[in-house]
Design a protein around this motif. Structure first.
Motif, PDB file in Angstrom:
ATOM      1  N   GLN A   1      81.373   8.327  59.793  1.00  0.00           N
ATOM      2  CA  GLN A   1      82.741   8.827  59.774  1.00  0.00           C
ATOM      3  C   GLN A   1      83.656   7.832  59.074  1.00  0.00           C
ATOM      4  O   GLN A   1      83.362   6.625  59.014  1.00  0.00           O
ATOM      5  CB  GLN A   1      83.236   9.060  61.202  1.00  0.00           C
ATOM      6  N   ALA A   2      84.758   8.338  58.568  1.00  0.00           N
ATOM      7  CA  ALA A   2      85.749   7.465  57.947  1.00  0.00           C
ATOM      8  C   ALA A   2      86.162   6.368  58.932  1.00  0.00           C
ATOM      9  O   ALA A   2      86.355   6.630  60.123  1.00  0.00           O
ATOM     10  CB  ALA A   2      86.968   8.272  57.518  1.00  0.00           C
ATOM     11  N   ASP A  24      84.236   6.681  49.185  1.00  0.00           N
ATOM     12  CA  ASP A  24      83.088   5.785  49.022  1.00  0.00           C
ATOM     13  C   ASP A  24      81.773   6.571  48.995  1.00  0.00           C
ATOM     14  O   ASP A  24      80.715   5.982  48.740  1.00  0.00           O
ATOM     15  CB  ASP A  24      83.020   4.762  50.162  1.00  0.00           C
ATOM     16  N   THR A  25      81.847   7.855  49.236  1.00  0.00           N
ATOM     17  CA  THR A  25      80.645   8.690  49.233  1.00  0.00           C
ATOM     18  C   THR A  25      79.997   8.693  47.853  1.00  0.00           C
ATOM     19  O   THR A  25      80.649   8.985  46.853  1.00  0.00           O
ATOM     20  CB  THR A  25      80.988  10.127  49.642  1.00  0.00           C
ATOM     21  N   VAL A  74      80.482   9.564  53.656  1.00  0.00           N
ATOM     22  CA  VAL A  74      81.554   9.246  54.589  1.00  0.00           C
ATOM     23  C   VAL A  74      82.350  10.512  54.838  1.00  0.00           C
ATOM     24  O   VAL A  74      82.956  11.070  53.919  1.00  0.00           O
ATOM     25  CB  VAL A  74      82.465   8.136  54.040  1.00  0.00           C
ATOM     26  N   SER A  75      82.347  10.966  56.071  1.00  0.00           N
ATOM     27  CA  SER A  75      83.059  12.194  56.414  1.00  0.00           C
ATOM     28  C   SER A  75      84.480  11.882  56.864  1.00  0.00           C
ATOM     29  O   SER A  75      84.739  10.839  57.465  1.00  0.00           O
ATOM     30  CB  SER A  75      82.318  12.937  57.520  1.00  0.00           C
ATOM     31  N   SER A  76      85.368  12.802  56.588  1.00  0.00           N
ATOM     32  CA  SER A  76      86.785  12.589  56.946  1.00  0.00           C
ATOM     33  C   SER A  76      87.080  13.110  58.351  1.00  0.00           C
ATOM     34  O   SER A  76      86.276  13.763  58.975  1.00  0.00           O
ATOM     35  CB  SER A  76      87.683  13.288  55.931  1.00  0.00           C
ATOM     36  N   LYS A  81      85.671   4.914  53.481  1.00  0.00           N
ATOM     37  CA  LYS A  81      86.542   6.033  53.166  1.00  0.00           C
ATOM     38  C   LYS A  81      85.708   7.164  52.544  1.00  0.00           C
ATOM     39  O   LYS A  81      84.657   6.895  51.947  1.00  0.00           O
ATOM     40  CB  LYS A  81      87.605   5.579  52.166  1.00  0.00           C
ATOM     41  N   PRO A  82      86.188   8.383  52.639  1.00  0.00           N
ATOM     42  CA  PRO A  82      85.444   9.496  52.021  1.00  0.00           C
ATOM     43  C   PRO A  82      85.171   9.257  50.533  1.00  0.00           C
ATOM     44  O   PRO A  82      84.124   9.673  50.030  1.00  0.00           O
ATOM     45  CB  PRO A  82      86.372  10.685  52.244  1.00  0.00           C
ATOM     46  N   SER A 101      85.311  -0.179  57.139  1.00  0.00           N
ATOM     47  CA  SER A 101      86.481   0.664  56.844  1.00  0.00           C
ATOM     48  C   SER A 101      86.159   1.667  55.740  1.00  0.00           C
ATOM     49  O   SER A 101      86.925   1.843  54.791  1.00  0.00           O
ATOM     50  CB  SER A 101      87.675  -0.212  56.428  1.00  0.00           C
TER      51      SER A 101
END
Length: 122
Positions: free
Chosen positions: A13-14, A89-90, A120-122, A86-87, A84
């Motif tokens: 997760q984010a 970064d996917t 990375v999910s939001s 972030k989406p 930390s």
């Protein structure tokens, strides 16, 4: 032949964290620089972080302060600690190594790992 084997990707997760590892093995070699690149769908592969044989590092601006690259020379392994997340970064993360390979003679070689997915999910 020298190979790079990556591990540590996954779904997070984010705001979460992941640690990627990349181990080099095979023929007699020494590692010059190592780095992590990433490629999201529809984009060019980009450098995320790199570390020299002497330990000097450089980072993509957007990951500074969140990602840390390190290496264990005894294990021929490079790590990417990511916090930390972030989406954005996917991506598929690829390990890269600049090697000197020794045999009957020596030569420089740049090799890539197979890639590991980071989502990375939001």
């Amino acid at each position: 032949q020298v190979q790079l084997v990556e591990s540590g990707g996954g779904l997070v997760q984010a705001g979460g964290s992941l640690r990627l590892s990349c181990a080099a093995s095979g023929s007699t070699f020494s590692i010059n620089a190592m780095g992590w690149y990433r490629q999201a769908p529809g984009t060019e592969r980009e450098l995320v972080a790199a570390i020299s044989s002497g330990g000097s590092t450089n980072y993509k601006n957007s990951v500074k302060g969140r990602f840390t690259i390190s290496r264990d020379n005894a294990k021929n392994t490079v790590y990417l600690e990511m916090i930390s997340l972030k989406p954005e970064d996917t991506a598929v993360y690829y390990c890269n190594a600049d090697l000197t390979v020794y045999g009957s003679s020596w030569y420089r070689q740049v090799i890539w790992g197979q890639g590991t997915q980071v989502t990375v999910s939001s």
